[in-house]
Design a protein around this motif. Structure first.
Motif, PDB file in Angstrom:
ATOM      1  N   LEU A  52       2.569  11.879 -11.931  1.00 10.56           N
ATOM      2  CA  LEU A  52       1.715  10.873 -11.286  1.00 10.56           C
ATOM      3  C   LEU A  52       0.727  10.284 -12.284  1.00 10.56           C
ATOM      4  CD1 LEU A  52       0.991  12.334  -7.750  1.00 10.56           C
ATOM      5  CD2 LEU A  52       2.018  10.146  -8.304  1.00 10.56           C
TER       6      LEU A  52
ATOM      7  N   ILE B  45       1.123   1.974 -14.626  1.00  7.00           N
ATOM      8  CA  ILE B  45       0.783   0.872 -13.709  1.00  7.00           C
ATOM      9  C   ILE B  45      -0.482   0.169 -14.201  1.00  7.00           C
ATOM     10  CG2 ILE B  45       0.030   0.295 -11.357  1.00  7.00           C
ATOM     11  CD1 ILE B  45       1.696   2.829 -10.501  1.00  7.00           C
TER      12      ILE B  45
ATOM     13  N   VAL C  22       9.779  -1.143  -4.048  1.00  7.67           N
ATOM     14  CA  VAL C  22       9.925  -1.407  -5.485  1.00  7.67           C
ATOM     15  C   VAL C  22      11.322  -1.981  -5.751  1.00  7.67           C
ATOM     16  CG1 VAL C  22      10.132  -0.288  -7.751  1.00  7.67           C
ATOM     17  CG2 VAL C  22       8.249   0.316  -6.236  1.00  7.67           C
TER      18      VAL C  22
ATOM     19  N   VAL D 201       0.403  -4.320 -11.744  1.00 10.20           N
ATOM     20  CA  VAL D 201       1.541  -4.364 -10.822  1.00 10.20           C
ATOM     21  C   VAL D 201       2.228  -5.721 -10.976  1.00 10.20           C
ATOM     22  CG1 VAL D 201       0.796  -2.693  -9.086  1.00 10.20           C
ATOM     23  CG2 VAL D 201       0.004  -5.031  -8.936  1.00 10.20           C
TER      24      VAL D 201
ATOM     25  N   CYS E 282       0.847  -1.204   0.000  1.00  6.71           N
ATOM     26  CA  CYS E 282       0.000   0.000   0.000  1.00  6.71           C
ATOM     27  C   CYS E 282       0.876   1.246   0.000  1.00  6.71           C
ATOM     28  CB  CYS E 282      -0.865   0.058   1.253  1.00  6.71           C
ATOM     29  SG  CYS E 282      -2.245  -1.023   1.150  1.00  6.71           S
TER      30      CYS E 282
HETATM   31  C1  HEM Z   1       4.804  10.862  -5.218  1.00 11.59           C
HETATM   32  C2  HEM Z   1       5.420   9.707  -5.281  1.00 11.59           C
HETATM   33  C3  HEM Z   1       4.855   8.370  -5.760  1.00 11.59           C
HETATM   34  C4  HEM Z   1       3.550   7.908  -5.798  1.00 11.59           C
HETATM   35  C5  HEM Z   1       2.300   8.634  -5.327  1.00 11.59           C
HETATM   36  C6  HEM Z   1       3.580   6.560  -6.360  1.00 11.59           C
HETATM   37  C7  HEM Z   1       2.458   5.742  -6.543  1.00 11.59           C
HETATM   38  C8  HEM Z   1       2.513   4.407  -6.927  1.00 11.59           C
HETATM   39  C9  HEM Z   1       1.431   3.445  -6.836  1.00 11.59           C
HETATM   40  C10 HEM Z   1       0.009   3.746  -6.316  1.00 11.59           C
HETATM   41  C11 HEM Z   1       1.885   2.241  -7.309  1.00 11.59           C
HETATM   42  C12 HEM Z   1       1.084   0.907  -7.366  1.00 11.59           C
HETATM   43  C13 HEM Z   1       1.736  -0.207  -6.508  1.00 11.59           C
HETATM   44  C14 HEM Z   1       1.994   0.163  -5.058  1.00 11.59           C
HETATM   45  O1  HEM Z   1       1.113   0.786  -4.440  1.00 11.59           O
HETATM   46  O2  HEM Z   1       3.108  -0.160  -4.562  1.00 11.59           O
HETATM   47  C15 HEM Z   1       3.260   2.459  -7.746  1.00 11.59           C
HETATM   48  C16 HEM Z   1       4.045   1.505  -8.364  1.00 11.59           C
HETATM   49  C17 HEM Z   1       5.354   1.719  -8.809  1.00 11.59           C
HETATM   50  N1  HEM Z   1       6.154   2.802  -8.486  1.00 11.59           N
HETATM   51 FE1  HEM Z   1       5.524   4.478  -7.574  1.00 11.59          FE
HETATM   52  N2  HEM Z   1       4.880   6.248  -6.676  1.00 11.59           N
HETATM   53  C18 HEM Z   1       5.694   7.311  -6.306  1.00 11.59           C
HETATM   54  C19 HEM Z   1       7.070   7.375  -6.395  1.00 11.59           C
HETATM   55  C20 HEM Z   1       7.879   6.389  -6.935  1.00 11.59           C
HETATM   56  C21 HEM Z   1       9.320   6.360  -6.903  1.00 11.59           C
HETATM   57  C22 HEM Z   1      10.184   7.415  -6.185  1.00 11.59           C
HETATM   58  C23 HEM Z   1       9.716   5.248  -7.607  1.00 11.59           C
HETATM   59  C24 HEM Z   1      11.113   4.770  -7.893  1.00 11.59           C
HETATM   60  C25 HEM Z   1      12.086   5.506  -8.270  1.00 11.59           C
HETATM   61  C26 HEM Z   1       8.516   4.562  -8.074  1.00 11.59           C
HETATM   62  C27 HEM Z   1       8.493   3.430  -8.884  1.00 11.59           C
HETATM   63  C28 HEM Z   1       7.390   2.608  -9.065  1.00 11.59           C
HETATM   64  C29 HEM Z   1       7.371   1.376  -9.849  1.00 11.59           C
HETATM   65  C30 HEM Z   1       8.530   0.808 -10.690  1.00 11.59           C
HETATM   66  C31 HEM Z   1       6.090   0.819  -9.682  1.00 11.59           C
HETATM   67  C32 HEM Z   1       5.582  -0.518 -10.254  1.00 11.59           C
HETATM   68  C33 HEM Z   1       5.659  -1.543  -9.132  1.00 11.59           C
HETATM   69  C34 HEM Z   1       5.074  -2.896  -9.476  1.00 11.59           C
HETATM   70  O3  HEM Z   1       4.761  -3.141 -10.625  1.00 11.59           O
HETATM   71  O4  HEM Z   1       4.963  -3.698  -8.523  1.00 11.59           O
HETATM   72  N3  HEM Z   1       7.427   5.258  -7.629  1.00 11.59           N
HETATM   73  N4  HEM Z   1       3.615   3.776  -7.476  1.00 11.59           N
END
Ligand code: HEM
Length: 348
Positions: free
Chosen positions: A201, A208, A106, A213, A37
């Motif tokens: 975002l 995503i 991640v 995921v 989450c």
């Molecule tokens: C404001 C910042 C961020 C928000 C709101 C956000 C939001 C999300 C959400 C809702 C997901 C869906 C899966 C989960 O909840 O874990 C996700 C997946 C992912 N995020 Fe973020 N994220 C942010 C920052 C980042 C950062 C800093 C990275 C890495 C440098 C990143 C890399 C990824 C990747 C690669 C996925 C795919 C994961 C998967 O397929 O299991 N995100 N993100």
């Protein structure tokens, strides 16, 4: 009532089943674990920051003559001003922590690997924007540490070879802190960076949704079904996480409200200059290896973080070990925590 629904349907031709398909994607079972989450948490906190930030902006005034006074007014006189300011301050701390924890999840689950490399890049841009919003926000209060923190930050960017002086000038709106600097920080903090984050975002979430995921299978997954519904099942988990966070933020804002230090004085350098906790590691690094080497090596680390999906791919092929990145990650996290604690423990 039926007439109203028909009227809207004629004008917005989206069918119920289309909407259901869009919101009701089945998500893998492992998402029931709380650490999955962690992506929803910074998203939720981002909304908290926008709402409380808009309320603060009604009263904040971004000129060096009025900024400090306006923050004092918000804190002491505006109805519930202290509460919303404190929520904003604690929300910022939580948001940075949540982004770091999400990135760690991640990283350690290898969820950045093919085909999600692009989303890792988008995530890295989100990380830099989050840190940028934190830095500019700290500067807006115009207390001693805000002013000197911004000055030190600008001086550090000045040491970047070739582009340093231009960077510094762009940040400060001149070659030193001046009348225009604070409004520049305010526009970056309240418009440019959050606007960029909304765009990033949108791309992040779209990717995503398109890729789904990453699917993981845990040994203790007893459930016979591999997937469950995003709506409403997963959304409930996110809403519960959001409500717990809101209670925690509210309690912290009440018990430890945001305070106000001495007004900025450009003629008196404070004995101890400290940035926000999330820059402690950078600050310590810059103190350990002073000069251009420190800045260049920092830039190199950030570049390696951006390129990590490809570096990891190469490492796995060379070492023939799937878990090489896990060991590197553990060392990196220990170093980050070690340097943060070191910086927190000493005055200089
Ligand atoms: C404001 C910042 C961020 C928000 C709101 C956000 C939001 C999300 C959400 C809702 C997901 C869906 C899966 C989960 O909840 O874990 C996700 C997946 C992912 N995020 Fe973020 N994220 C942010 C920052 C980042 C950062 C800093 C990275 C890495 C440098 C990143 C890399 C990824 C990747 C690669 C996925 C795919 C994961 C998967 O397929 O299991 N995100 N993100």
């Amino acid at each position: 009532m039926g007439f109203v629904v028909d009227w809207i349907r004629e004008r917005v031709p989206i069918r119920g089943d289309q909407l259901r398909e869009l919101t009701n994607e089945p998500v893998p079972n492992h998402l029931k674990r709380w650490w999955f989450c962690l992506g929803g948490t910074p998203a939720y906190l981002f909304v908290v920051q926008i709402v409380t930030g808009i309320l603060l902006a009604f009263y904040y005034s971004s000129s060096p003559q009025t900024a400090y006074q306006s923050v004092r007014y918000i804190t002491d006189d505006v109805t519930y001003g202290w509460y919303f300011r404190s929520l904003h301050k604690w929300g910022a701390t939580f948001m940075v922590a949540a982004v770091i924890l999400h990135q760690m999840r991640v990283y350690f689950t290898g969820a950045y690997r093919k085909p999600r490399e692009l989303n890792w890049l988008v995530g890295m841009c989100l990380l830099l924007c989050t840190l940028g919003v934190g830095f500019t926000g700290y500067s807006l209060v115009f207390e001693q540490l805000s002013y000197w923190g911004a000055t030190v930050g600008a001086n550090i960017s000045d040491t970047v070879p070739l582009v340093g002086p231009v960077l510094k000038e762009m940040l400060l709106g001149g070659d030193a802190y001046n009348e225009r600097t604070l409004s520049r920080f305010f526009i970056l903090h309240a418009a440019i960076l959050p606007g960029t984050m909304i765009l990033l975002l949108a791309i992040h979430i779209t990717l995503i949704r398109l890729q789904g995921v990453t699917e993981f299978k845990f040994e203790d997954d007893a459930a016979t079904e591999d997937h469950f519904n995003f709506f409403p099942d997963h959304l409930y988990t996110e809403v519960i996480a959001g409500l717990v966070l809101m209670l925690l933020l509210s309690a912290l804002a009440t018990i430890l409200p945001a305070t106000l230090g001495d007004r900025a004085d450009p003629l008196t350098t404070p004995e101890v200059i400290k940035p926000e906790w999330f820059f402690y590691v950078t600050f310590r690094w810059l103190k350990l290896f002073s000069g251009t080497f420190a800045v260049l090596s920092m830039g190199f680390i950030v570049l390696a973080m951006f390129l990590w999906p490809w570096i990891d791919n190469l490492l796995r092929r060379v070492t023939r070990r799937e878990d090489a990145s896990v060991y590197i990650g553990i060392v990196a996290v220990c170093l980050i925590i070690g340097m943060t604690v070191y910086e927190a423990a000493v005055a200089h």
